[in-house]
Design a protein around this motif. Structure first.
Motif, PDB file in Angstrom:
ATOM      1  N   LEU A  24       3.618   9.151   1.989  1.00 43.73           N
ATOM      2  CA  LEU A  24       4.094  10.362   2.658  1.00 43.73           C
ATOM      3  C   LEU A  24       5.426   9.982   3.308  1.00 43.73           C
ATOM      4  N   PRO A  25       6.544  10.469   2.740  1.00 40.52           N
ATOM      5  CA  PRO A  25       7.854  10.032   3.214  1.00 40.52           C
ATOM      6  C   PRO A  25       8.214  10.644   4.564  1.00 40.52           C
ATOM      7  N   ASP A  45      -3.443  21.183   9.560  1.00 41.55           N
ATOM      8  CA  ASP A  45      -4.128  22.383   9.063  1.00 41.55           C
ATOM      9  C   ASP A  45      -5.621  22.367   9.357  1.00 41.55           C
ATOM     10  N   GLN A  46      -6.055  21.444  10.195  1.00 44.57           N
ATOM     11  CA  GLN A  46      -7.460  21.381  10.568  1.00 44.57           C
ATOM     12  C   GLN A  46      -7.653  22.157  11.868  1.00 44.57           C
ATOM     13  N   LYS A  47      -8.892  22.471  12.169  1.00 50.10           N
ATOM     14  CA  LYS A  47      -9.157  23.211  13.410  1.00 50.10           C
ATOM     15  C   LYS A  47      -8.641  22.438  14.626  1.00 50.10           C
ATOM     16  N   ASP A  48      -9.009  21.169  14.697  1.00 51.94           N
ATOM     17  CA  ASP A  48      -8.414  20.354  15.751  1.00 51.94           C
ATOM     18  C   ASP A  48      -7.543  19.339  15.033  1.00 51.94           C
ATOM     19  N   SER A  49      -6.324  19.159  15.512  1.00 51.42           N
ATOM     20  CA  SER A  49      -5.435  18.296  14.755  1.00 51.42           C
ATOM     21  C   SER A  49      -5.963  16.865  14.800  1.00 51.42           C
ATOM     22  N   GLN A  50      -6.204  16.315  13.628  1.00 49.29           N
ATOM     23  CA  GLN A  50      -6.813  14.991  13.514  1.00 49.29           C
ATOM     24  C   GLN A  50      -5.740  13.911  13.500  1.00 49.29           C
ATOM     25  N   ILE A  51      -6.032  12.800  14.148  1.00 47.33           N
ATOM     26  CA  ILE A  51      -5.127  11.653  14.084  1.00 47.33           C
ATOM     27  C   ILE A  51      -5.347  10.961  12.738  1.00 47.33           C
ATOM     28  N   VAL A  52      -4.274  10.860  11.971  1.00 48.72           N
ATOM     29  CA  VAL A  52      -4.352  10.192  10.682  1.00 48.72           C
ATOM     30  C   VAL A  52      -3.944   8.724  10.849  1.00 48.72           C
ATOM     31  N   HIS A  53      -2.915   8.483  11.680  1.00 46.95           N
ATOM     32  CA  HIS A  53      -2.474   7.112  11.943  1.00 46.95           C
ATOM     33  C   HIS A  53      -1.660   7.099  13.230  1.00 46.95           C
ATOM     34  N   LEU A  54      -1.835   6.038  14.009  1.00 52.32           N
ATOM     35  CA  LEU A  54      -1.078   5.922  15.260  1.00 52.32           C
ATOM     36  C   LEU A  54      -0.589   4.493  15.429  1.00 52.32           C
ATOM     37  N   TYR A  55       0.703   4.372  15.725  1.00 49.40           N
ATOM     38  CA  TYR A  55       1.312   3.063  15.963  1.00 49.40           C
ATOM     39  C   TYR A  55       1.921   3.091  17.357  1.00 49.40           C
ATOM     40  N   GLY A  71      -9.327   2.987   7.362  1.00 49.75           N
ATOM     41  CA  GLY A  71      -9.071   1.977   6.337  1.00 49.75           C
ATOM     42  C   GLY A  71      -8.234   2.451   5.164  1.00 49.75           C
ATOM     43  N   ARG A  72      -7.693   3.665   5.245  1.00 51.49           N
ATOM     44  CA  ARG A  72      -6.928   4.187   4.101  1.00 51.49           C
ATOM     45  C   ARG A  72      -5.450   4.420   4.417  1.00 51.49           C
ATOM     46  N   THR A  73      -5.014   4.129   5.649  1.00 51.82           N
ATOM     47  CA  THR A  73      -3.622   4.404   6.004  1.00 51.82           C
ATOM     48  C   THR A  73      -2.886   3.124   6.367  1.00 51.82           C
ATOM     49  N   LYS A  74      -1.584   3.117   6.070  1.00 47.27           N
ATOM     50  CA  LYS A  74      -0.801   1.916   6.353  1.00 47.27           C
ATOM     51  C   LYS A  74       0.654   2.280   6.613  1.00 47.27           C
ATOM     52  N   LEU A  75       1.182   1.741   7.711  1.00 46.51           N
ATOM     53  CA  LEU A  75       2.615   1.842   7.980  1.00 46.51           C
ATOM     54  C   LEU A  75       3.212   0.487   7.654  1.00 46.51           C
ATOM     55  N   ASN A  76       4.393   0.473   7.057  1.00 46.80           N
ATOM     56  CA  ASN A  76       5.065  -0.789   6.764  1.00 46.80           C
ATOM     57  C   ASN A  76       5.857  -1.200   7.996  1.00 46.80           C
ATOM     58  N   HIS A  77       5.359  -2.187   8.717  1.00 44.78           N
ATOM     59  CA  HIS A  77       5.994  -2.587   9.975  1.00 44.78           C
ATOM     60  C   HIS A  77       7.411  -3.125   9.787  1.00 44.78           C
ATOM     61  N   VAL A  85       9.332   5.549   8.608  1.00 43.18           N
ATOM     62  CA  VAL A  85       7.961   5.642   9.132  1.00 43.18           C
ATOM     63  C   VAL A  85       7.006   6.258   8.112  1.00 43.18           C
ATOM     64  N   SER A  86       7.377   6.119   6.829  1.00 42.17           N
ATOM     65  CA  SER A  86       6.531   6.664   5.762  1.00 42.17           C
ATOM     66  C   SER A  86       5.137   6.059   5.828  1.00 42.17           C
ATOM     67  N   LEU A  87       4.144   6.884   5.530  1.00 42.00           N
ATOM     68  CA  LEU A  87       2.748   6.458   5.609  1.00 42.00           C
ATOM     69  C   LEU A  87       2.175   6.307   4.210  1.00 42.00           C
ATOM     70  N   LYS A  88       1.525   5.166   3.976  1.00 44.36           N
ATOM     71  CA  LYS A  88       0.842   4.984   2.700  1.00 44.36           C
ATOM     72  C   LYS A  88      -0.610   5.405   2.878  1.00 44.36           C
ATOM     73  N   LEU A  89      -1.053   6.301   2.020  1.00 45.65           N
ATOM     74  CA  LEU A  89      -2.442   6.773   2.050  1.00 45.65           C
ATOM     75  C   LEU A  89      -3.108   6.309   0.759  1.00 45.65           C
ATOM     76  N   SER A  90      -4.159   5.506   0.904  1.00 38.66           N
ATOM     77  CA  SER A  90      -4.829   4.927  -0.266  1.00 38.66           C
ATOM     78  C   SER A  90      -6.033   5.753  -0.696  1.00 38.66           C
ATOM     79  N   SER A  91      -6.401   5.602  -1.963  1.00 41.53           N
ATOM     80  CA  SER A  91      -7.590   6.265  -2.525  1.00 41.53           C
ATOM     81  C   SER A  91      -7.629   7.732  -2.123  1.00 41.53           C
ATOM     82  N   VAL A  92      -6.604   8.450  -2.528  1.00 37.41           N
ATOM     83  CA  VAL A  92      -6.467   9.867  -2.164  1.00 37.41           C
ATOM     84  C   VAL A  92      -7.699  10.673  -2.575  1.00 37.41           C
TER      85      VAL A  92
END
Length: 127
Positions: A24-25, A45-55, A71-77, A85-92
């Motif tokens: 996700l660029p 777009d969820q009822k309560d905004s969900q945290i997908v990744h936090l650094y 276990g499916r998200t990764k930021l390249n430090h 700050v693109s996020l890698k999302l695995s096993s979509v």
């Protein structure tokens, strides 16, 4: 020093394929290091905004991360130094389709960008 920057996402929706990985660029303009800043990704777009990744404080803090992203998200430090700050999302999954917000708050400034993700599911293909 005024911390004014722009958080920029892609102009078009990001196409992902179920079961594969997707990036996700999102980046900061002007290009500057965000290593010392807080970088967040959430679902819009969820009822309560969900945290997908936090650094924060130089580490990934995923204690409040939504269960479905564990276990499916990764930021390249390394890339954070370049403002990437693109996020890698695995096993979509098909359920990953939707609107994501990439946000970077500083003490005196805030900006965010929306990334639309469309998922093509393999299970929809019929012979």
């Amino acid at each position: 020093m005024s911390e004014q920057y722009e958080v920029v996402g892609p102009a078009d929706a990001v196409l992902a394929v179920a079961g594969e990985d997707v990036i996700l660029p999102c980046s900061v303009k002007p290009n500057m290091s965000v290593v010392d800043m807080r970088v967040g990704w959430s679902r819009q777009d969820q009822k309560d905004s969900q945290i997908v990744h936090l650094y924060e404080d130089h580490v990934d803090k995923n204690t409040d991360q939504s269960q479905s992203y564990r276990g499916r998200t990764k930021l390249n430090h390394q890339e954070l130094q370049r403002g990437n700050v693109s996020l890698k999302l695995s096993s979509v999954r098909v359920s990953d389709e939707g609107r994501y917000k990439c946000f970077i708050p500083s003490k005196s400034w805030y900006d965010d960008a929306i990334v639309n993700v469309k998922v093509e599911g393999e299970e929809t293909i019929e012979n």
